[in-house]
Scaffold this motif. Sequence first.
Motif, PDB file in Angstrom:
ATOM      1  N   UNK A 231       0.838  -1.203   0.000  1.00 34.90           N
ATOM      2  CA  UNK A 231       0.000   0.000   0.000  1.00 34.90           C
ATOM      3  C   UNK A 231       0.873   1.253   0.000  1.00 34.90           C
ATOM      4  N   UNK A 232       2.031   1.186   0.646  1.00 36.74           N
ATOM      5  CA  UNK A 232       2.965   2.310   0.596  1.00 36.74           C
ATOM      6  C   UNK A 232       3.426   2.546  -0.835  1.00 36.74           C
ATOM      7  N   UNK A 233       3.636   1.479  -1.580  1.00 39.32           N
ATOM      8  CA  UNK A 233       4.072   1.649  -2.964  1.00 39.32           C
ATOM      9  C   UNK A 233       2.965   2.194  -3.857  1.00 39.32           C
ATOM     10  N   UNK A 234       1.716   1.953  -3.516  1.00 39.56           N
ATOM     11  CA  UNK A 234       0.614   2.625  -4.210  1.00 39.56           C
ATOM     12  C   UNK A 234       0.667   4.132  -3.930  1.00 39.56           C
ATOM     13  N   UNK A 235       0.996   4.485  -2.698  1.00 33.65           N
ATOM     14  CA  UNK A 235       1.205   5.900  -2.350  1.00 33.65           C
ATOM     15  C   UNK A 235       2.322   6.495  -3.214  1.00 33.65           C
ATOM     16  N   UNK A 280       8.181   2.122  13.210  1.00 33.34           N
ATOM     17  CA  UNK A 280       9.061   1.090  12.635  1.00 33.34           C
ATOM     18  C   UNK A 280       8.708   0.782  11.178  1.00 33.34           C
ATOM     19  N   UNK A 281       7.429   0.542  10.838  1.00 26.48           N
ATOM     20  CA  UNK A 281       7.129   0.298   9.421  1.00 26.48           C
ATOM     21  C   UNK A 281       7.412   1.501   8.537  1.00 26.48           C
ATOM     22  N   UNK A 282       7.233   2.724   9.066  1.00 24.25           N
ATOM     23  CA  UNK A 282       7.539   3.917   8.273  1.00 24.25           C
ATOM     24  C   UNK A 282       9.024   4.000   7.975  1.00 24.25           C
ATOM     25  N   UNK A 283       9.862   3.718   8.970  1.00 26.39           N
ATOM     26  CA  UNK A 283      11.315   3.721   8.752  1.00 26.39           C
ATOM     27  C   UNK A 283      11.701   2.680   7.699  1.00 26.39           C
TER      28      UNK A 283
END
Length: 307
Positions: A231-235, A280-283
């Motif tokens: 989902x971060x990569x969709x961002x 942690x997931x954001x890093x």
Amino acid sequence: MAVLIDQPRWPAHGTRFAHLVSDASLEELHRFAASHGVALRAFDHDHYDVSEARWHDLVAGGARPVEPQYLLRALRGAGLRVRTPDRTPKRAQVLPGLRRAWAGLVPGQQALGEDLLRRWSEPHRAYHDVRHLAQALLAAGRLAGDSPPAAVSLALWFHDAVHDGEAGGDEQASADLAVSALDAAGAPRRLGAEVRRLVLLTAGHRTETADAAGALVCDADLSVLGHPPARYQVYLRDVRQEYSEVPDTEFRVGRGRVVAGLAARPRLFHGEAAFEWWEAPARANLAAEDTFWEARGGGRGLRSGVN
């Protein structure tokens, strides 16, 4: 490890589409897609949508044709399958909930709410649209443990109401809009002033330790950084699309500075709950961006762009 493709059976836009996936990693998928001219905008969490016209070229390039059931099993086996509830929602899906949220927040001001939704739905927006607004409000509600203070919710409604791609200027214009709109709606001036202050904080996402409202707004706005990798990569896909007119090298220099600035902070999230859930997931997501852009850019990641 293999890149797999099913048959083009799904109709849309006057043609039919197939799904292109990797049975090993998103990096392999992005690298294959980029090397065969599949646009990043076709990425959707765990696959690329490819038109029937591209199917034979991709198979000739090394994608292995498989049945849909095999493709799904391969995705699940690799741990890459993203279920529908975990995907970034479509724009139309979030609008009813946003309208209900606005009606409960500012009764009798439906016209103002519709004006804000019109702004958040402008065609040039790819990330800073109604989905981002819905995500930020959801994150603020989760952090607050109940309904967030009205000033926090209003600040999120207004914080990207003006979005012309001008860093700092957009936040200032959005803050000014909040003051004038809330004043016209008959809201207390102290509320308008607080909303303005909170909107301006989103320019840098920094606030004092004791500023609970400021922490809520900043942490909710940045909550996307802590999403699962797909989902971060969709961002990232949507951010790149929002700056589609910017050449790759220039974009990666700018994005590299943003990532470096965020990574250099002692902590990304102010509140303890936000820090526990998302730090942690954001890093990890920020650290992985270089690999993502390198896979999409044929060897040119963020570091090579910055240097």
